[in-house]
Motif scaffolding. Structure first.
Motif, PDB file in Angstrom:
ATOM      1  N   GLU A 233       0.717  -1.304  -0.046  1.00 23.70           N
ATOM      2  CA  GLU A 233       0.045  -0.328   0.173  1.00 23.70           C
ATOM      3  C   GLU A 233       0.788   1.177   0.050  1.00 23.70           C
ATOM      4  OE1 GLU A 233      -2.521   0.188   3.505  1.00 23.70           O
ATOM      5  OE2 GLU A 233      -3.941   1.716   2.467  1.00 23.70           O
ATOM      6  N   ALA A 234       1.857   1.180   0.809  1.00 21.39           N
ATOM      7  CA  ALA A 234       2.801   2.563   0.891  1.00 21.39           C
ATOM      8  C   ALA A 234       4.110   2.137   1.729  1.00 21.39           C
ATOM      9  CB  ALA A 234       2.029   3.487   1.701  1.00 21.39           C
ATOM     10  N   ALA A 235       5.030   2.812   1.622  1.00 20.67           N
ATOM     11  CA  ALA A 235       6.368   2.698   2.405  1.00 20.67           C
ATOM     12  C   ALA A 235       6.896   3.975   2.397  1.00 20.67           C
ATOM     13  CB  ALA A 235       7.162   1.789   1.535  1.00 20.67           C
ATOM     14  N   HIS A 236       7.478   4.204   3.619  1.00 18.74           N
ATOM     15  CA  HIS A 236       8.003   5.463   3.848  1.00 18.74           C
ATOM     16  C   HIS A 236       9.277   5.651   5.045  1.00 18.74           C
ATOM     17  CE1 HIS A 236       5.398   5.899   7.364  1.00 18.74           C
ATOM     18  NE2 HIS A 236       6.280   6.588   7.805  1.00 18.74           N
ATOM     19  N   VAL A 237      10.112   6.216   4.855  1.00 15.95           N
ATOM     20  CA  VAL A 237      11.180   6.552   5.926  1.00 15.95           C
ATOM     21  C   VAL A 237      10.686   7.443   7.030  1.00 15.95           C
ATOM     22  CG1 VAL A 237      13.587   6.890   6.393  1.00 15.95           C
ATOM     23  CG2 VAL A 237      12.875   5.586   4.383  1.00 15.95           C
ATOM     24  N   ASP A 238      10.800   7.239   8.164  1.00 17.34           N
ATOM     25  CA  ASP A 238      10.425   8.317   9.290  1.00 17.34           C
ATOM     26  C   ASP A 238      11.704   9.073   9.600  1.00 17.34           C
ATOM     27  OD1 ASP A 238       9.265   9.707  11.311  1.00 17.34           O
ATOM     28  OD2 ASP A 238       9.136   8.212  12.622  1.00 17.34           O
ATOM     29  N   ARG A 239      11.830  10.204   8.921  1.00 12.81           N
ATOM     30  CA  ARG A 239      13.091  10.901   9.328  1.00 12.81           C
ATOM     31  C   ARG A 239      12.966  11.610  10.411  1.00 12.81           C
ATOM     32  NH1 ARG A 239      16.032  13.389   4.861  1.00 12.81           N
ATOM     33  NH2 ARG A 239      15.926  15.261   6.211  1.00 12.81           N
ATOM     34  N   GLU A 240      11.834  11.991  10.906  1.00 19.24           N
ATOM     35  CA  GLU A 240      11.447  12.489  12.133  1.00 19.24           C
ATOM     36  C   GLU A 240      12.484  11.830  13.512  1.00 19.24           C
ATOM     37  OE1 GLU A 240      10.080  15.492  12.821  1.00 19.24           O
ATOM     38  OE2 GLU A 240      10.034  15.517  10.667  1.00 19.24           O
ATOM     39  N   ALA A 241      12.304  10.171  13.330  1.00 20.91           N
ATOM     40  CA  ALA A 241      12.940   9.574  14.278  1.00 20.91           C
ATOM     41  C   ALA A 241      14.516   9.920  14.273  1.00 20.91           C
ATOM     42  CB  ALA A 241      12.663   8.326  13.993  1.00 20.91           C
ATOM     43  N   ARG A 242      15.137  10.469  13.144  1.00 21.91           N
ATOM     44  CA  ARG A 242      16.741  10.493  12.986  1.00 21.91           C
ATOM     45  C   ARG A 242      17.111  11.850  13.522  1.00 21.91           C
ATOM     46  NH1 ARG A 242      21.089  11.760  13.105  1.00 21.91           N
ATOM     47  NH2 ARG A 242      22.761  11.026  12.028  1.00 21.91           N
ATOM     48  N   LYS A 243      15.871  12.775  13.949  1.00 22.16           N
ATOM     49  CA  LYS A 243      16.338  14.120  14.466  1.00 22.16           C
ATOM     50  C   LYS A 243      16.547  14.057  16.228  1.00 22.16           C
ATOM     51  CE  LYS A 243      13.629  16.642  11.245  1.00 22.16           C
ATOM     52  NZ  LYS A 243      12.200  17.511  10.915  1.00 22.16           N
ATOM     53  N   GLY A 244      17.698  14.751  16.551  1.00 20.29           N
ATOM     54  CA  GLY A 244      18.061  14.890  17.926  1.00 20.29           C
ATOM     55  C   GLY A 244      16.601  15.721  18.711  1.00 20.29           C
ATOM     56  N   GLN A 245      16.538  15.506  19.838  1.00 19.52           N
ATOM     57  CA  GLN A 245      15.511  16.042  20.582  1.00 19.52           C
ATOM     58  C   GLN A 245      16.083  16.760  21.804  1.00 19.52           C
ATOM     59  OE1 GLN A 245      12.683  13.238  21.313  1.00 19.52           O
ATOM     60  NE2 GLN A 245      12.055  12.776  19.024  1.00 19.52           N
ATOM     61  N   GLY A 246      16.992  17.862  21.829  1.00 21.89           N
ATOM     62  CA  GLY A 246      17.447  18.605  22.723  1.00 21.89           C
ATOM     63  C   GLY A 246      18.343  17.818  23.785  1.00 21.89           C
ATOM     64  N   THR A 247      18.196  17.690  24.836  1.00 19.74           N
ATOM     65  CA  THR A 247      18.777  17.207  25.858  1.00 19.74           C
ATOM     66  C   THR A 247      18.764  15.718  25.877  1.00 19.74           C
ATOM     67  OG1 THR A 247      17.347  17.419  27.719  1.00 19.74           O
ATOM     68  CG2 THR A 247      18.892  19.183  27.378  1.00 19.74           C
ATOM     69  N   GLU A 248      17.926  15.198  25.328  1.00 21.72           N
ATOM     70  CA  GLU A 248      17.739  13.700  25.131  1.00 21.72           C
ATOM     71  C   GLU A 248      18.879  12.754  24.645  1.00 21.72           C
ATOM     72  OE1 GLU A 248      14.112  12.151  23.662  1.00 21.72           O
ATOM     73  OE2 GLU A 248      12.963  13.859  24.660  1.00 21.72           O
ATOM     74  N   ARG A 249      18.843  11.644  24.835  1.00 20.37           N
ATOM     75  CA  ARG A 249      19.720  10.911  24.161  1.00 20.37           C
ATOM     76  C   ARG A 249      19.964  10.837  22.689  1.00 20.37           C
ATOM     77  NH1 ARG A 249      22.557   6.052  27.479  1.00 20.37           N
ATOM     78  NH2 ARG A 249      24.208   5.915  26.127  1.00 20.37           N
ATOM     79  N   GLN A 250      20.970  10.746  22.050  1.00 15.56           N
ATOM     80  CA  GLN A 250      21.201  10.781  20.667  1.00 15.56           C
ATOM     81  C   GLN A 250      20.084   9.903  19.940  1.00 15.56           C
ATOM     82  OE1 GLN A 250      22.825  13.170  18.992  1.00 15.56           O
ATOM     83  NE2 GLN A 250      23.348  13.833  20.674  1.00 15.56           N
TER      84      GLN A 250
END
Length: 267
Positions: A233-250
DNA sequence: ATGGTAGCGCTGCTA
């Protein structure tokens, strides 16, 4: 049915992110690579809390592959059917059956450099994977072979092919080895659902701000047998999950690859 | 200037 593959680059370092991502994205099956933990240290409970049964094959230092499924998990086999004693501790493949679909989580060797023995081993491992398909799988069955292949299938699967002269991941022998696996009867789901390049990339180097510069590669793949490719049906890469989130772990240096199939998750 | 970052784990390897 939603199937995901994600090289998490250490499950213990990434557990909170993985839990949050699973809760937000609700995959039925999630294939993990580079867990970097032993079977004893695998966080079974954290997955169970989210409704996932898990199977893991890891030695605690490098590599390590896992399958998480919320639709059943049977007939688990760590390693290849006929594992070479010299590679049995590499922990690069695990297979299981989830609601009638056979799934394999694979972590193909990196290859290091074209002149190295690791490159020879990479090609041999890919040949062994093809043999596994020949020996263990039926072309008429529902099969998913997914993971970090460490191969960009085409020039448009890297940010600038000129940067890859003499490099691994793009060499003809690696690409031919991947083609030989596809030739068994598998479809590259992301390319099938996204005919236009470049990418979508699934990996960006931690170094040099590669992610923000767009310097990525498409090396994580979800391969589907004909029966499943017909209901893609569809396929995608979740680029959001590659982004850093401030002080959180890489984040991991890989992003999750998400494939949606037009079938009930229990069929 | 063959650099740089992350994880594991404590030294240097792997990616």
């Amino acid at each position: 049915m939603r199937v995901v593959t994600w090289n998490v680059n250490s499950l213990r370092a990434r557990l909170e992110r993985v839990q949050e991502w699973l809760a937000a994205n609700q995959p039925d099956i999630c294939l993990l690579q580079e867990t970097k933990c032993s079977d004893d240290a695998f966080p079974t409970g954290a997955f169970a809390e989210l409704g996932y049964a898990t199977a893991h094959h890891g030695n605690g230092r490098w590599n390590g592959v896992a399958i998480a499924s919320r639709i059943g998990l049977d007939d688990v086999r760590p390693g290849f059917l006929h594992e070479d004693p010299s590679t049995i501790e590499e922990c690069r493949i695990i297979a299981a059956t989830c609601a009638g679909t056979r799934v394999m989580s694979v972590y193909v060797p990196n290859g290091r450099s074209l002149e190295s023995e690791q490159y020879v081993a990479k090609l041999a491992w890919l040949e062994r994977l093809r043999t596994e398909l020949d020996e263990c799988c039926n072309r008429n069955d529902s099969l998913v072979v997914a993971g970090d292949f460490n191969i960009a299938p085409e020039d448009r699967d890297v940010w600038d092919i000129a940067e890859f002269i003499g490099a691994t991941h793009v060499s003809q022998k690696e690409r031919d080895a991947l083609k030989n696996i596809l030739a068994w009867g598998l479809t590259d789901a992301v390319r099938e659902a996204n005919p236009e390049g470049p990418g979508p990339f699934s990996w960006w180097d931690y170094r040099g701000g590669a992610f923000h510069r767009g310097w990525g590669m498409r090396i994580d793949h979800v391969l589907l047998s004909r029966r499943l490719a017909e209901v893609l049906e569809a396929a995608h890469v979740d680029r959001e999950a590659r982004k850093g989130q401030g002080t959180e772990r890489q984040p991991s240096d890989h992003a999750p690859v998400v494939v949606d199939l037009k079938i009930s998750s229990t069929s």
